[in-house]
Scaffold this motif. Structure first.
Motif, PDB file in Angstrom:
ATOM      1  N   SER A  29       0.785  -1.225   0.010  1.00 27.72           N
ATOM      2  CA  SER A  29      -0.099   0.129  -0.037  1.00 27.72           C
ATOM      3  C   SER A  29       0.891   1.220   0.004  1.00 27.72           C
ATOM      4  O   SER A  29       1.845   1.347   0.837  1.00 27.72           O
ATOM      5  CB  SER A  29      -1.037  -0.085   1.404  1.00 27.72           C
ATOM      6  OG  SER A  29      -1.428   1.024   1.212  1.00 27.72           O
ATOM      7  N   VAL A  30       0.783   2.078  -1.081  1.00 28.59           N
ATOM      8  CA  VAL A  30       1.663   3.170  -1.370  1.00 28.59           C
ATOM      9  C   VAL A  30       1.067   4.627  -0.991  1.00 28.59           C
ATOM     10  O   VAL A  30      -0.198   4.827  -1.381  1.00 28.59           O
ATOM     11  CB  VAL A  30       2.125   3.248  -2.599  1.00 28.59           C
ATOM     12  CG1 VAL A  30       3.389   4.209  -2.816  1.00 28.59           C
ATOM     13  CG2 VAL A  30       2.726   1.981  -3.018  1.00 28.59           C
ATOM     14  N   ALA A  31       1.677   5.311  -0.048  1.00 23.21           N
ATOM     15  CA  ALA A  31       1.201   6.994  -0.202  1.00 23.21           C
ATOM     16  C   ALA A  31       2.390   7.631  -0.592  1.00 23.21           C
ATOM     17  O   ALA A  31       3.622   7.364  -0.293  1.00 23.21           O
ATOM     18  CB  ALA A  31       0.745   7.001   1.205  1.00 23.21           C
ATOM     19  N   TYR A  90       1.010  13.917   7.965  1.00 25.63           N
ATOM     20  CA  TYR A  90       0.694  12.824   6.932  1.00 25.63           C
ATOM     21  C   TYR A  90       1.328  11.491   7.295  1.00 25.63           C
ATOM     22  O   TYR A  90       0.597  10.462   7.120  1.00 25.63           O
ATOM     23  CB  TYR A  90       1.452  13.281   5.489  1.00 25.63           C
ATOM     24  CG  TYR A  90       0.841  12.492   4.257  1.00 25.63           C
ATOM     25  CD1 TYR A  90      -0.424  12.736   3.638  1.00 25.63           C
ATOM     26  CD2 TYR A  90       1.663  11.418   3.613  1.00 25.63           C
ATOM     27  CE1 TYR A  90      -1.101  12.042   2.777  1.00 25.63           C
ATOM     28  CE2 TYR A  90       1.077  10.978   2.509  1.00 25.63           C
ATOM     29  CZ  TYR A  90       0.027  11.078   2.232  1.00 25.63           C
ATOM     30  OH  TYR A  90      -0.694  10.468   0.983  1.00 25.63           O
ATOM     31  N   ILE A  91       2.522  11.470   7.791  1.00 28.60           N
ATOM     32  CA  ILE A  91       3.223  10.341   8.591  1.00 28.60           C
ATOM     33  C   ILE A  91       2.117   9.561   9.581  1.00 28.60           C
ATOM     34  O   ILE A  91       1.937   8.449   9.689  1.00 28.60           O
ATOM     35  CB  ILE A  91       4.633  10.327   8.706  1.00 28.60           C
ATOM     36  CG1 ILE A  91       5.499  10.790   7.980  1.00 28.60           C
ATOM     37  CG2 ILE A  91       4.975   9.005   9.632  1.00 28.60           C
ATOM     38  CD1 ILE A  91       6.964  11.189   8.185  1.00 28.60           C
ATOM     39  N   LYS A  92       1.648  10.675  10.549  1.00 25.79           N
ATOM     40  CA  LYS A  92       0.676  10.153  11.537  1.00 25.79           C
ATOM     41  C   LYS A  92      -0.527   9.521  10.877  1.00 25.79           C
ATOM     42  O   LYS A  92      -1.015   8.638  11.196  1.00 25.79           O
ATOM     43  CB  LYS A  92       0.380  11.355  12.333  1.00 25.79           C
ATOM     44  CG  LYS A  92      -0.033  11.026  13.635  1.00 25.79           C
ATOM     45  CD  LYS A  92      -0.359  12.255  14.683  1.00 25.79           C
ATOM     46  CE  LYS A  92       0.628  12.924  15.428  1.00 25.79           C
ATOM     47  NZ  LYS A  92       0.294  14.138  15.808  1.00 25.79           N
ATOM     48  N   TRP A  93      -0.971  10.105   9.923  1.00 23.95           N
ATOM     49  CA  TRP A  93      -2.248   9.564   8.869  1.00 23.95           C
ATOM     50  C   TRP A  93      -1.910   8.003   8.633  1.00 23.95           C
ATOM     51  O   TRP A  93      -2.738   7.274   8.737  1.00 23.95           O
ATOM     52  CB  TRP A  93      -2.637  10.542   7.857  1.00 23.95           C
ATOM     53  CG  TRP A  93      -3.623   9.988   7.212  1.00 23.95           C
ATOM     54  CD1 TRP A  93      -5.200   9.513   7.502  1.00 23.95           C
ATOM     55  CD2 TRP A  93      -3.234   9.314   5.738  1.00 23.95           C
ATOM     56  NE1 TRP A  93      -5.534   8.804   6.279  1.00 23.95           N
ATOM     57  CE2 TRP A  93      -4.647   8.840   5.244  1.00 23.95           C
ATOM     58  CE3 TRP A  93      -2.425   9.531   4.949  1.00 23.95           C
ATOM     59  CZ2 TRP A  93      -4.736   8.031   4.105  1.00 23.95           C
ATOM     60  CZ3 TRP A  93      -2.402   9.097   3.677  1.00 23.95           C
ATOM     61  CH2 TRP A  93      -3.575   8.371   3.221  1.00 23.95           C
ATOM     62  N   PHE A  94      -0.788   7.792   7.702  1.00 27.83           N
ATOM     63  CA  PHE A  94      -0.565   6.785   7.219  1.00 27.83           C
ATOM     64  C   PHE A  94      -0.042   5.901   7.741  1.00 27.83           C
ATOM     65  O   PHE A  94       0.097   4.459   7.646  1.00 27.83           O
ATOM     66  CB  PHE A  94       0.427   7.232   5.768  1.00 27.83           C
ATOM     67  CG  PHE A  94       0.651   5.876   4.880  1.00 27.83           C
ATOM     68  CD1 PHE A  94      -0.699   5.449   4.411  1.00 27.83           C
ATOM     69  CD2 PHE A  94       1.553   5.429   4.557  1.00 27.83           C
ATOM     70  CE1 PHE A  94      -0.674   4.329   3.308  1.00 27.83           C
ATOM     71  CE2 PHE A  94       1.969   4.602   3.600  1.00 27.83           C
ATOM     72  CZ  PHE A  94       0.651   3.853   2.857  1.00 27.83           C
ATOM     73  N   LYS A  95       0.775   6.144   8.927  1.00 34.17           N
ATOM     74  CA  LYS A  95       1.643   5.139   9.741  1.00 34.17           C
ATOM     75  C   LYS A  95       2.469   4.280   8.895  1.00 34.17           C
ATOM     76  O   LYS A  95       2.210   2.846   8.702  1.00 34.17           O
ATOM     77  CB  LYS A  95       0.649   4.267  10.744  1.00 34.17           C
ATOM     78  CG  LYS A  95       0.150   5.145  11.694  1.00 34.17           C
ATOM     79  CD  LYS A  95      -0.661   4.350  12.843  1.00 34.17           C
ATOM     80  CE  LYS A  95      -1.250   5.255  13.863  1.00 34.17           C
ATOM     81  NZ  LYS A  95      -2.321   6.195  13.243  1.00 34.17           N
TER      82      LYS A  95
END
Ligand SMILES: NC(=O)c1ccc[n+]([C@@H]2O[C@H](COP(=O)([O-])OP(=O)(O)OC[C@H]3O[C@@H](n4cnc5c(N)ncnc54)[C@H](O)[C@@H]3O)[C@@H](O)[C@H]2O)c1
Length: 400
Positions: A29-31, A90-95
């Motif tokens: 899964s990529v963000a 953004y990192i907190k959202w995607f983990k």
């Protein structure tokens, strides 16, 4: 294989977009985030990608249609790594399990234009990387930071075989394992050295885990996921952002002479785009231990610049294209003939196998670039180099 959550910083770039599609089609899964600075900087030097590239949202839309099994596997948000709260949130959202950090200003000539370009490059790269280290510590301390450095960090002025990051020495009767000396040759390459030192320190200080990739020069127009023109990655051919083989192939495609710099004995490590993606995937799927800082030298084969020009000439000749080679004055301050031996075993030990020969890849590139000949011809004045290095100053003479 369990799918990982992979955040790509710099997803709109040459390697970023190629890696995003590859990982997404392998079940990850990529963000991604990107501030589109590469597009703006290439425009500033008066150039454009030879391959027409779409906006990120459109690329992702086409990807979802072309790969229904991976639909929804790539997310994107425009933003700047220098904006700490944006990056952290953004990192907190995607983990993410892994952050692949490609989001830097990657051109040596661009960094050498003048003081502003040097400051811009080092500020963007060093502070962006430091922001990322702090965000990882604050939000996802177990995450693997896969950071793109460059073989240029070591420089090209040593008689020693270049090891993967560290080497053993004996000095005044004592033995030690220490980082191999870095002798970079541009403000850009020094920004990567500063990043490496900061990452090594963060791993020691906070117990982060990181792979610092000393990457060779990447060439190629495509990976196997690029089954439609809308999915192609960018391809630059100007003197700042076009790397050696890519520039030679663009020159060949428009019938321009191939222009190696100076004596043409500059020797570097290279790898095809598809192999760079293979290596980064292997590193993603085989993370280091917590607290570990490891260095991979990521390259396939070492070539002299003259040999590359000859290969492009030969492959072009087989395709009926008559291309001449005409060396030009070297715009850089660098050795034009030198010893170069590199160790690159760690990725091979994890399973990396180069997929194509240089000739095969150049053949594919020429076929692709012929289709975009008009776009290259329209900007052909950006190919020839300017002597930025020499406008600055000569390198200091080291007292030995
Ligand atoms: N391409 C090569 O031959 C090569 C060789 C060795 C190392 N590398 C390194 O690999 C990485 C990727 O290279 P590439 O060729 O794909 O470069 P690229 O310029 O195409 O990709 C980098 C992306 O990062 C983005 N970016 C830059 N600064 C940013 C910021 N502050 N915030 C958000 N996004 C930002 C850019 O807009 C760009 O899309 C770079 O770090 C480069 O130094 C590349």
């Amino acid at each position: 294989m369990n799918g990982k959550k992979v955040l790509i910083v710099g997803i709109d770039g040459y390697i970023g977009w190629s890696l995003a599609m590859h990982l997404a089609t392998r079940g990850h899964s990529v963000a991604g985030i990107d501030n589109y600075s590469r597009r703006r900087n290439v425009a500033k030097v008066g150039s454009v990608s030879a391959t027409p590239i779409r906006e990120m949202d459109e690329r992702i839309h086409v990807f979802n249609m072309a790969y229904p099994d991976a639909r929804g596997a790539i997310a994107f948000k425009e933003g700047d790594l220098l904006d700490y709260s944006f990056a952290r949130d953004y990192i907190k959202w995607f983990k993410p399990d892994t952050i692949v950090h490609l989001g830097e200003q990657p051109s040596a000539p661009f960094s050498m234009v003048d003081r502003e370009h040097a400051v811009y490059t080092q500020h963007n790269n060093v502070i962006g990387n430091l922001n990322l280290l702090y965000a990882i510590k604050e939000v996802v301390p177990d995450c693997h930071l896969l950071k793109l450095g460059t073989m240029g960090e070591y420089g090209y002025d040593t008689e020693l075989e270049i090891p993967e990051g560290f080497f053993e020495i004996e000095y005044k009767g004592k033995k030690a394992t220490i980082p191999f000396p870095r002798m970079a040759g541009s403000w850009y390459h020094w920004s990567k050295v500063h990043d490496s030192n900061n990452i090594m320190f963060a791993c020691r200080l906070w117990g982060l885990r990181s792979t610092d990739v000393m990457q060779g020069i990447v060439y190629g127009t495509r990976t196997k996921q690029m089954i439609l023109d809308e999915l192609l990655t960018r391809f630059d051919f100007d003197e700042c952002f076009g790397t050696a083989i890519n520039r030679f192939c663009a020159q060949a495609a428009i019938g321009h002479k191939l222009t190696p710099y100076g004596k043409g004995g500059q020797t570097r490590g290279y790898l095809a785009l598809t192999d760079s993606i293979q290596c980064l995937t292997i590193a993603t799927e085989n993370p280091p231990e917590k607290g570990e800082y490891r260095v991979f030298n990521q390259l396939d084969t070492v070539y002299k610049i003259n040999d590359l020009a000859k290969t492009v000439q030969q492959v072009a000749g087989k395709k009926g294209m008559d291309v001449e080679i005409e060396p030009v004055d070297n715009p850089r301050v660098e050795k034009e003939e030198h010893h170069y031996k590199v160790k690159a075993e760690k990725l091979r030990n994890l399973g990396f196998r180069p997929t194509r020969t240089l000739e095969e890849e150049v053949d594919i590139m020429l076929t692709d670039l012929m289709r975009f000949k008009k776009r290259i011809l329209a900007k052909k004045e950006v190919i020839m180099p300017k002597p930025y290095w020499k406008q600055v100053s000569q390198p200091p003479i080291l007292t030995r």
